[in-house]
Design a protein around this motif. Structure first.
Motif, PDB file in Angstrom:
ATOM      1  N   ARG A 124     -13.043  -2.594  -1.640  1.00  0.00           N
ATOM      2  CA  ARG A 124     -12.673  -2.170  -2.868  1.00  0.00           C
ATOM      3  C   ARG A 124     -13.701  -1.512  -3.523  1.00  0.00           C
ATOM      4  N   GLY A 143     -10.261   1.668  -6.113  1.00  0.00           N
ATOM      5  CA  GLY A 143      -9.370   2.212  -4.701  1.00  0.00           C
ATOM      6  C   GLY A 143      -9.628   0.750  -3.998  1.00  0.00           C
ATOM      7  N   GLU A 147      -3.798   1.498   2.283  1.00  0.00           N
ATOM      8  CA  GLU A 147      -4.810   2.316   1.309  1.00  0.00           C
ATOM      9  C   GLU A 147      -4.288   2.296   0.004  1.00  0.00           C
ATOM     10  N   VAL A 156     -16.640   3.971   4.135  1.00  0.00           N
ATOM     11  CA  VAL A 156     -15.858   3.769   5.436  1.00  0.00           C
ATOM     12  C   VAL A 156     -16.824   4.107   6.548  1.00  0.00           C
ATOM     13  N   CYS A 172      -5.126  -2.813  -7.388  1.00  0.00           N
ATOM     14  CA  CYS A 172      -4.912  -1.494  -7.185  1.00  0.00           C
ATOM     15  C   CYS A 172      -3.403  -1.198  -7.438  1.00  0.00           C
ATOM     16  N   ASP A 190     -10.727  -6.219   3.366  1.00  0.00           N
ATOM     17  CA  ASP A 190     -10.383  -5.652   2.156  1.00  0.00           C
ATOM     18  C   ASP A 190     -11.717  -4.992   1.607  1.00  0.00           C
ATOM     19  N   GLY A 200       0.700  -1.319   0.091  1.00  0.00           N
ATOM     20  CA  GLY A 200       0.053  -0.087   0.024  1.00  0.00           C
ATOM     21  C   GLY A 200       0.706   1.173  -0.068  1.00  0.00           C
ATOM     22  N   PHE A 212      -8.424  -2.797   6.437  1.00  0.00           N
ATOM     23  CA  PHE A 212      -8.755  -2.459   7.793  1.00  0.00           C
ATOM     24  C   PHE A 212      -8.406  -3.688   8.697  1.00  0.00           C
ATOM     25  N   ILE A 237      -8.809  -0.244   0.457  1.00  0.00           N
ATOM     26  CA  ILE A 237      -8.753   0.179   1.758  1.00  0.00           C
ATOM     27  C   ILE A 237      -8.390  -1.339   2.676  1.00  0.00           C
ATOM     28  N   ILE A 250      -7.379   1.764   9.804  1.00  0.00           N
ATOM     29  CA  ILE A 250      -6.925   1.558   8.298  1.00  0.00           C
ATOM     30  C   ILE A 250      -5.456   1.044   8.175  1.00  0.00           C
ATOM     31  N   LEU A 280      -5.954   4.745  -3.537  1.00  0.00           N
ATOM     32  CA  LEU A 280      -6.858   5.397  -4.269  1.00  0.00           C
ATOM     33  C   LEU A 280      -7.128   5.068  -5.367  1.00  0.00           C
ATOM     34  N   ARG A 313     -15.892   6.447  -1.334  1.00  0.00           N
ATOM     35  CA  ARG A 313     -14.994   6.357  -0.225  1.00  0.00           C
ATOM     36  C   ARG A 313     -15.573   6.481   1.293  1.00  0.00           C
TER      37      ARG A 313
END
Ligand SMILES: [Zn+2]
Length: 388
Positions: A266, A193, A301, A277, A337, A264, A157, A197, A195, A298, A303, A273
């Protein structure tokens, strides 16, 4: 073969004449262990690149990073064109593989196909970018200064190289990220994108036979949350939530005092976003097993790569130039990503997947079509030369 002017011919011919050297450098990079957490190895890849670049007259500087691989920055000035914003060539030096992988599976070539950890993702792209910098240092002709940025932690990331990527991209007139080209020959014009967590749930331990009612089960609460997380998936919007890792509990006969998972997410649209979130945080906050509590953070990440009109124009130019080399290139979307998302998010016209062609990244079957090294380098070189 290209039918351009003398300068174009000089540059594309020189790239063709260096194929053997490209493969030799690729072999050296693939056989250098460089998992994302192996700072010494990721920096050793930088040393090899730097040695090549400096021998070719390309100036290099290195930004020290304590925890992950340094950021290596190479520059080729454009005499008389110094006022123009730079052209940025990007790539990452880290791989996803565990330590020792190149010893177990060293670089090898079989029937024109190269194998080895990171051969396509993306050591071939690094080699290509390095030779691009070298050819313009040698012959000139770029309409703007060129910057090569070789970073060290993309596969996790880009936690430490993101600021360097964003700073260079903000300043650039065009960005090419040399992730592997697709087997079709296509480049990548859009990416999701993503993220990652980490969520932790706390309960209360008790003997599950003798004192069951004294316990509060973190595992039960996490199980309910997982259902809720997965229910946020909306395939039509390109939005997915995957709980890929879970753990928890203390013993089979203890009410679980602790449980955790990694998620995960996407998504496609930058505006999605915030709401998604928020929804994840709400699920974490609202515990339905009485007495439990939970937190989330997080841990990584990327974008989304969203194609702007300027990026579309750059892509169209690339496609036309590739056609002059004899390559048929289209654009495609990927759920994977990459750093190109960071470049696009700061407004830089960005094309991804301009590297040599390969596939099966992140697996032992990863391979590279060696005969794509030179033509992909030539297509990018023409695009640089012809940038307005
Ligand atoms: Zn990659």
């Amino acid at each position: 073969m290209p039918t351009g002017n003398a300068q174009e011919t000089r540059i594309t011919d020189w790239l063709a004449s260096r194929e053997g050297d490209m493969i030799a450098l690729l072999e050296k990079l693939v056989n250098t262990d460089s998992g994302s957490y192996d700072k010494a190895g990721v920096d050793a890849v930088a040393d090899h690149l730097r040695e090549f670049l400096e021998a070719e007259g390309v100036a290099c500087e290195q930004f020290a990073i304590d925890t992950h691989g340094d950021a290596l920055r190479a520059t080729v000035p454009a005499p008389g064109q110094g006022g123009n914003r730079p052209i940025l060539l990007m790539g990452h030096r880290d791989t996803v593989f565990p330590k020792g992988e190149p010893d177990r599976r060293p670089f090898r070539i079989d029937n024109g196909i190269a194998y080895g950890p990171g051969v396509a993702d993306m050591k071939a792209g690094l080699v290509m970018n390095a030779f691009l910098l070298a050819v313009f240092a040698r012959f000139g002709g770029a309409p703007a200064p060129m910057v090569g940025l070789f970073t060290g932690d993309e596969e996790i990331g880009s936690p430490t190289s993101r600021p360097y990527i964003e700073a260079e991209a903000r300043n650039a007139c065009a960005v090419f990220n040399s992730e592997p080209g697709r087997l079709s020959g296509n480049v990548v014009t859009g990416r999701k994108g993503g993220i990652f967590f980490h969520c932790e749930v706390t309960g209360k331990a008790a003997h599950s036979g003798a004192n069951f009612q004294d316990g509060v089960s973190a595992v039960e609460e996490l199980a309910r949350k997982i259902q809720a997380f997965h229910a946020l998936t909306d395939l039509e919007r390109g939005q997915t939530i995957n709980v890929g890792l879970i753990s928890g509990g203390q013993s089979v006969n203890t009410v679980a005092p602790h449980a955790e998972c990694q998620i995960d997410l996407r998504y496609v649209e930058p505006d999605d976003r915030g709401p998604i979130v928020d929804a994840i945080k709400r699920i974490v906050r609202e515990c339905s097993v009485e007495g439990t509590s939970a937190s989330v953070r997080i841990i990584g990440e990327f974008l989304p790569l969203k194609q702007s009109p300027q990026a579309k124009a750059l892509f169209d130019q690339y496609v036309g130039n590739a056609r002059d080399i004899g390559l048929s290139v289209g654009g495609e979307f990927s759920g994977g990503c990459a750093d190109s998302g960071f470049a696009a998010a700061v407004g830089a016209p960005t094309v991804c997947g301009t590297g040599p062609i390969g596939s099966k990244a992140h697996s032992p079957e990863e391979f590279l079509e060696l005969n794509s090294m030179v033509p992909r380098a030539q297509a990018l070189a023409l695009t640089v030369l012809r940038l307005a």
